[in-house]
Design a protein around this motif. Structure first.
Motif, PDB file in Angstrom:
ATOM      1  N   ARG A 527       0.829  -1.207   0.000  1.00 38.35           N
ATOM      2  CA  ARG A 527       0.000   0.000   0.000  1.00 38.35           C
ATOM      3  C   ARG A 527       0.864   1.258   0.000  1.00 38.35           C
ATOM      4  O   ARG A 527       0.618   2.198  -0.782  1.00 38.35           O
ATOM      5  CB  ARG A 527      -0.914   0.001   1.230  1.00 38.35           C
ATOM      6  CG  ARG A 527      -1.840   1.223   1.304  1.00 38.35           C
ATOM      7  CD  ARG A 527      -2.600   1.274   2.613  1.00 38.35           C
ATOM      8  NE  ARG A 527      -1.713   1.537   3.740  1.00 38.35           N
ATOM      9  CZ  ARG A 527      -1.272   2.759   4.073  1.00 38.35           C
ATOM     10  NH1 ARG A 527      -1.626   3.817   3.360  1.00 38.35           N
ATOM     11  NH2 ARG A 527      -0.496   2.919   5.122  1.00 38.35           N
ATOM     12  N   GLU A 530       2.624   1.851  -3.353  1.00 36.06           N
ATOM     13  CA  GLU A 530       1.687   2.318  -4.380  1.00 36.06           C
ATOM     14  C   GLU A 530       1.302   3.781  -4.149  1.00 36.06           C
ATOM     15  O   GLU A 530       1.229   4.572  -5.094  1.00 36.06           O
ATOM     16  CB  GLU A 530       0.451   1.425  -4.378  1.00 36.06           C
ATOM     17  CG  GLU A 530       0.734   0.023  -4.903  1.00 36.06           C
ATOM     18  CD  GLU A 530      -0.415  -0.943  -4.623  1.00 36.06           C
ATOM     19  OE1 GLU A 530      -1.477  -0.466  -4.169  1.00 36.06           O
ATOM     20  OE2 GLU A 530      -0.236  -2.156  -4.842  1.00 36.06           O
ATOM     21  N   GLU A 531       1.080   4.174  -2.898  1.00 36.39           N
ATOM     22  CA  GLU A 531       0.708   5.557  -2.613  1.00 36.39           C
ATOM     23  C   GLU A 531       1.876   6.505  -2.854  1.00 36.39           C
ATOM     24  O   GLU A 531       1.678   7.637  -3.324  1.00 36.39           O
ATOM     25  CB  GLU A 531       0.210   5.669  -1.168  1.00 36.39           C
ATOM     26  CG  GLU A 531      -1.133   5.002  -0.944  1.00 36.39           C
ATOM     27  CD  GLU A 531      -1.642   5.177   0.479  1.00 36.39           C
ATOM     28  OE1 GLU A 531      -0.957   5.852   1.285  1.00 36.39           O
ATOM     29  OE2 GLU A 531      -2.719   4.624   0.790  1.00 36.39           O
ATOM     30  N   GLN A 534       2.292   7.992  -6.297  1.00 38.01           N
ATOM     31  CA  GLN A 534       1.375   9.032  -6.753  1.00 38.01           C
ATOM     32  C   GLN A 534       1.411  10.277  -5.870  1.00 38.01           C
ATOM     33  O   GLN A 534       0.589  11.175  -6.036  1.00 38.01           O
ATOM     34  CB  GLN A 534      -0.057   8.464  -6.781  1.00 38.01           C
ATOM     35  CG  GLN A 534      -0.204   7.281  -7.734  1.00 38.01           C
ATOM     36  CD  GLN A 534      -1.606   6.693  -7.719  1.00 38.01           C
ATOM     37  OE1 GLN A 534      -2.586   7.402  -7.907  1.00 38.01           O
ATOM     38  NE2 GLN A 534      -1.692   5.388  -7.496  1.00 38.01           N
ATOM     39  N   GLU A 535       2.367  10.327  -4.965  1.00 36.46           N
ATOM     40  CA  GLU A 535       2.455  11.467  -4.046  1.00 36.46           C
ATOM     41  C   GLU A 535       3.596  12.398  -4.472  1.00 36.46           C
ATOM     42  O   GLU A 535       4.749  11.993  -4.550  1.00 36.46           O
ATOM     43  CB  GLU A 535       2.705  10.969  -2.616  1.00 36.46           C
ATOM     44  CG  GLU A 535       2.766  12.075  -1.581  1.00 36.46           C
ATOM     45  CD  GLU A 535       1.505  12.915  -1.563  1.00 36.46           C
ATOM     46  OE1 GLU A 535       1.614  14.105  -1.970  1.00 36.46           O
ATOM     47  OE2 GLU A 535       0.438  12.396  -1.187  1.00 36.46           O
TER      48      GLU A 535
END
Length: 595
Positions: A527, A530-531, A534-535
């Motif tokens: 998790r 993956e986050e 995109q941050e």
């Protein structure tokens, strides 16, 4: 008497005339030699070299780091411990193969050597990025040519051909094709939505999601030549995967051209006379690059001392004990040491094996290994103990997090909590009826690794763990890791400037052929990875990386060993060697014949 005087005067005049003529002749020869020397020096100056029909207008990556006084020519010979499995960078994610390929090709843009967070144009003349970080509009330089080559199957000679936007699209299509063996590369392009070719020199690359790594994956892409990999006009994935002859060649568009590969001997590159970098004063001064295959460390060092190779990365033992010979003390061979925080060594545990299936056991293994003793005795203090996969000096790393200490008693308690006991009294722990016994793969010819693993073997044996050693060749090791046919291994990774742990630690990459060959799985790690992709808010990224680093620290999928110092020895006539944020960059080296 007067006749004698007159004769003497005549003789004197003749002698004076002869002397004057000799002086004039000597002066003319000196002037001619001076003119020839000046002409030679003019020809040797990299800033005055010809060979390019382009006009350099605008910026070109790292052109400011090439010396205007660089002398043209010479041969730089390096040693490699073993030959790479191939030279196709999409198929062979191996350091030597990538280093050699990078000399022969060029990316759309390059990181600035001094400020690596910044990209500067290379193959691309310019590019723009949309505010949402999803769309890249790229304009290629005109006149950049693929190297000429002879087809390895037909023997047909192919002339130089211009690099176009179609080649960029072709490369991305190969990576994304599920039938190609590009699993390692494919993970970075899974969120790429489309590649639209506007014309031969312009294209638009669109990502479906805002991906932090899209900048590096888009601009850092090495293009592949369509006409080389599609000799019949059609792309065959199976042929691309298994084309042994083509995958032992390089057809690039960069500063060096592939010349030859003599199996088990050497790989030779020659400078590309039409490289676009000549127009910007950013072409490599050195004419020939050779990579000699020399398996044994001592043989590599002797080759350096004998002048058979130009530079060599030394082991810590060589650095401390083998650099006091006249070649070093006279200054003929120089030494350079600097921290290499972008690399770390590790012991990788196959998490599917019963010995390594739980985090408590893996933590115990790390705490049983006296890493400080290994660092002091074998590496002579040339490095630091690693705490994880993130560059320790970066803001992404939690500076409050320390490596697990050497603590055998606490480790034994952890093993007991995990269910490990010596129930039959044979000195080896067991759990669920299975002995704590495993095999560690060891690379053939690596004496330092052998000594280190013997020390680790003793550390583990004292706690009731049997570690057997098996020696394999480098190519065999790579294949066994790819197929996950191993129990434990000792290797190293080189990380990027902006870390993306997807390739190594995301569970999706634990399939056969992926680089998460240890089969590590943690949903929370998945998790966060993956986050993070995109941050774009830096403060949030740092906080998330700190959390991710702590989870991996607790799980210990690897025993993280060391960030070793880079230890370089080189002949002192090699000039313009500088240490940048990411290490040294050999393209700007030149050989000074006066030294």
């Amino acid at each position: 008497m007067r006749t004698a005087v007159n004769t003497a005067i005549v003789l004197l005049l003749i002698a004076t005339t002869v002397l004057l003529l000799l002086l004039i002749s000597s002066f003319d020869r000196a002037r001619e030699a001076s003119v020839k020397l000046e002409a030679r020096l003019t020809a040797l100056s990299i800033r005055r070299m010809g060979g390019s029909q382009h006009r350099g207008v605008g910026d070109f990556a790292n052109m400011n780091f090439f010396s205007p006084e660089a002398v043209d020519g010479g041969v730089l010979i390096q040693a490699i411990a073993s030959e790479p499995p191939g030279l196709n960078p999409l198929l062979h994610n191996e350091a030597t193969a990538m280093d050699i390929f990078a000399l022969c090709s060029m990316t759309l843009a390059e990181r600035d050597w001094e400020n690596p967070e910044t990209f500067r144009p290379a193959l691309a003349e310019s590019y723009t990025i949309s505010p949402d970080h999803k769309t890249y509009r790229i304009k290629l330089r005109r006149g950049v040519m693929w190297h000429p080559f002879t087809d390895p199957e037909t023997g047909v000679a192919h002339p130089a051909k211009e690099v176009t936007a179609h080649d960029i699209k072709f490369t991305i299509d190969i990576i994304r094709n599920p039938q190609t063996n590009c699993e390692v590369m494919r993970v970075y392009y899974r969120d790429l939505q489309s590649v639209e070719v506007i014309n031969d020199y312009e294209l638009v690359i669109t990502w479906s999601k805002a991906y932090y790594g899209s900048l590096a994956q888009t601009l850092g892409l090495f293009p592949m030549p369509r006409h080389f990999y599609m000799p019949d006009g059609e792309f065959d994935p199976a042929r691309f995967n298994d084309d042994h002859k083509r995958n032992r060649m390089i057809v690039g568009c960069g500063p060096y051209m592939f010349h030859s590969w003599e199996s088990s001997k050497r790989i030779r590159l020659e400078r590309n006379p039409d490289y676009i970098g000549f127009a910007y004063g950013a072409a490599p001064p050195i004419e020939t690059r050779i990579f000699e295959v020399i398996a044994l460390p001592n043989t590599r060092l002797q080759s350096l001392l004998a002048g058979k190779i130009s530079m060599l990365g030394l082991s810590a033992e060589q650095w401390m004990n083998r650099t006091h010979s006249p070649e070093f003390t006279s200054g003929a061979i120089a030494k350079l040491r600097y921290p290499d925080y972008f690399s770390y060594s590790y012991i990788g545990y196959n998490n599917k094996i019963h010995c390594f299936r739980d985090a408590a056991t893996r933590r115990a293994l790390t705490m049983l290994i006296n890493r400080q003793e290994i660092l002091d005795r074998l590496l002579y203090g040339c490095g630091t103990i690693s705490k994880g996969p993130i560059i320790p000096t970066s803001s992404y790393s939690d500076q409050n997090l320390q490596p697990w200490p050497y603590d055998p008693e606490k480790a034994k308690a952890l093993l007991a909590q995990a269910g490990w006991f010596d129930r039959d009294g044979d000195g080896i722990l067991e759990r669920d009826g299975q002995k704590f016994s495993f095999t560690m793969l060891m690379i053939s010819g690596s004496t330092t690794q052998q000594r280190m693993l013997l020390m680790i073997q003793n550390d583990l044996a004292a706690a009731g763990i049997e570690m057997k050693l098996q020696t394999v060749e480098w190519s065999v090791l790579l294949q066994r890791l790819k197929n996950q046919e191993f129990e434990a291994c000792n290797l190293g990774w080189r990380t990027g400037f902006d870390p993306d742990l997807y390739q190594l630690f995301h569970s999706s990459q634990s399939e056969i052929g992926g680089d998460n060959f240890i089969s590590y799985r943690n949903p929370e790690v998945d998790r966060l990875i993956e986050e993070l992709r995109q941050e774009f808010d830096m403060s949030k990224r740092i906080a998330m990386f700190h959390q991710l680093e702590r989870i991996i620290h607790e799980d210990q999928p690897y025993t993280f060993l060391f960030c070793s110092d880079a230890l370089l020895a080189y002949h002192s006539n090699i000039d313009n060697i500088r240490v940048f944020a990411t290490g040294i960059e050999s393209l700007s080296f030149y050989i000074n014949p006066g030294e």
